[in-house]
Design an enzyme around this catalytic site. Structure first.
Site, PDB file in Angstrom:
ATOM      1  N   SER A 158     -18.720   0.630 -12.668  1.00  0.00           N
ATOM      2  CA  SER A 158     -17.913   1.201 -13.146  1.00  0.00           C
ATOM      3  C   SER A 158     -17.970   1.558 -14.720  1.00  0.00           C
ATOM      4  O   SER A 158     -18.556   0.492 -15.269  1.00  0.00           O
ATOM      5  CB  SER A 158     -16.682   0.918 -12.268  1.00  0.00           C
ATOM      6  OG  SER A 158     -15.902   1.690 -12.657  1.00  0.00           O
ATOM      7  N   TYR A 197     -10.129  -5.837 -11.185  1.00  0.00           N
ATOM      8  CA  TYR A 197     -10.809  -4.835 -11.388  1.00  0.00           C
ATOM      9  C   TYR A 197     -11.857  -4.402 -12.154  1.00  0.00           C
ATOM     10  O   TYR A 197     -13.044  -4.906 -12.217  1.00  0.00           O
ATOM     11  CB  TYR A 197     -10.356  -3.284 -11.077  1.00  0.00           C
ATOM     12  CG  TYR A 197     -11.631  -2.016 -10.601  1.00  0.00           C
ATOM     13  CD1 TYR A 197     -11.809  -2.717  -9.682  1.00  0.00           C
ATOM     14  CD2 TYR A 197     -11.710  -1.593 -11.637  1.00  0.00           C
ATOM     15  CE1 TYR A 197     -12.743  -1.334  -9.156  1.00  0.00           C
ATOM     16  CE2 TYR A 197     -12.673  -0.690 -11.128  1.00  0.00           C
ATOM     17  CZ  TYR A 197     -13.089  -0.749 -10.180  1.00  0.00           C
ATOM     18  OH  TYR A 197     -14.189   0.783  -9.577  1.00  0.00           O
TER      19      TYR A 197
HETATM   20  C1  BGC Z   1     -12.056   3.636 -10.075  1.00  0.00           C
HETATM   21  C2  BGC Z   1     -10.956   5.323 -10.309  1.00  0.00           C
HETATM   22  C3  BGC Z   1     -11.069   5.763 -11.259  1.00  0.00           C
HETATM   23  C4  BGC Z   1     -12.695   5.461 -12.591  1.00  0.00           C
HETATM   24  C5  BGC Z   1     -12.555   6.233 -14.263  1.00  0.00           C
HETATM   25  C6  BGC Z   1     -12.992   3.718 -11.167  1.00  0.00           C
HETATM   26  O1  BGC Z   1     -13.543   2.988 -11.167  1.00  0.00           O
HETATM   27  O2  BGC Z   1     -12.284   3.114  -8.757  1.00  0.00           O
HETATM   28  O3  BGC Z   1      -9.660   5.416  -9.316  1.00  0.00           O
HETATM   29  O4  BGC Z   1     -10.931   7.067 -11.234  1.00  0.00           O
HETATM   30  O5  BGC Z   1     -12.895   4.164 -12.063  1.00  0.00           O
HETATM   31  O6  BGC Z   1     -11.268   5.535 -13.928  1.00  0.00           O
END
Ligand code: BGC
Length: 260
Positions: free
Chosen positions: A145, A158
């Site tokens: 991410s 996360y």
């Molecule tokens: C998340 C999303 C978020 C995006 C940008 C991703 O890793 O799962 O919920 O919109 O990052 O912030």
């Protein structure tokens, strides 16, 4: 340039929704046989299998909780039985755990995020690499991410899990490189999927989100899946040990378009 994954055996964790489902379809369109791992909603996995078989592709629905190493080993055993092994693993299964400031967060919920996003990716990578090292070929790609490098209040588990996936990717890449096996990651930005529905379905939330994206729009799951196909193919034969961000410029910190 033609990208073909003809005859390749792929497994996508969390392959029955969102970015995972798009990756399953893209790998299949490129010619790969695809194992669709899921933990809940077997009906969605079965629907995707039927769709792929309808287009003369090969697919298998594989139930397994990636946080359970025994279940993961059994799932790879089913890939062995069906197709004699694996060439491409996409670690896609992930959860964000919901928003909670650290001093209010529930320890069990925090741990669950680490178990799914990090331990799950590790258990699957471990099984895949055992096989890839001995056949001296293969690719492990994890869906990370932008939050591998962008802090996010309320999402400490996360962000920690994604940062860890990034460094795990580099270390596994170093271990696997002598065997011709590549390990890399893709870091999506804001892609319109069920995980962030509460944000994009709310006009104020969407406006705020778009202000964080130079391209001024959310991404589509296919914009991630296309990049995954490129990266797992021989077109990217010299790319390993890196996270490639596919984020409309989000990691470019658009607030710096002015001032500073
Ligand atoms: C998340 C999303 C978020 C995006 C940008 C991703 O890793 O799962 O919920 O919109 O990052 O912030």
């Amino acid at each position: 340039m033609l990208i073909s994954l003809e005859g390749k055996r792929a497994l996508v964790t969390g392959g029955n929704s969102g970015i995972g489902e798009a990756i399953v379809d893209a790998l299949s369109e490129a010619g790969a046989k695809v194992g669709i791992n899921y933990v809940v909603h077997p009906e969605t996995a079965k629907k995707i299998v039927t769709r792929i078989r309808g287009k003369r592709g090969e697919a298998l629905a594989l139930q397994a909780d990636v946080t359970d190493p025994g279940a993961v080993a059994a799932m790879f055993g089913r890939m062995d039985e069906a197709w004699g092994g694996i060439d491409i693993l996409v670690n896609n299964a992930g959860i964000d755990g919901g928003r909670a400031l650290s001093w209010e967060a529930d320890g069990g919920a925090w741990r669950k995020v680490i178990e799914v996003n990090l331990m799950g990716a590790f258990y699957c990578a471990q099984q895949a690499l055992k096989r890839m090292i001995s056949q001296k070929s293969g690719v492990v790609l994890s869906i990370s991410s932008v939050h591998e490098i962008i802090a996010w209040s309320g999402y400490s588990a996360y962000t920690a899990s994604k940062a860890a996936v990034g460094m795990m990717t580099k270390s596994l890449a170093q271990e696997a490189a002598p065997y011709g096996v590549r390990v890399l990651a893709v870091g999506p930005g804001a892609i319109k999927t069920p995980i962030n529905r509460s944000v994009w379905s709310d006009p104020a939330g969407l406006k705020d989100l778009l202000s964080k994206i130079p391209l001024n729009r959310m991404g589509e799951a296919e914009e991630i899946s296309r990049m995954v196909v490129v990266l797992v193919s021989d077109v990217a034969s010299y790319v390993t040990g890196r996270t490639i961000y596919v984020d409309g410029g989000m990691t470019d910190y658009p607030d710096f378009a002015r001032g500073g």
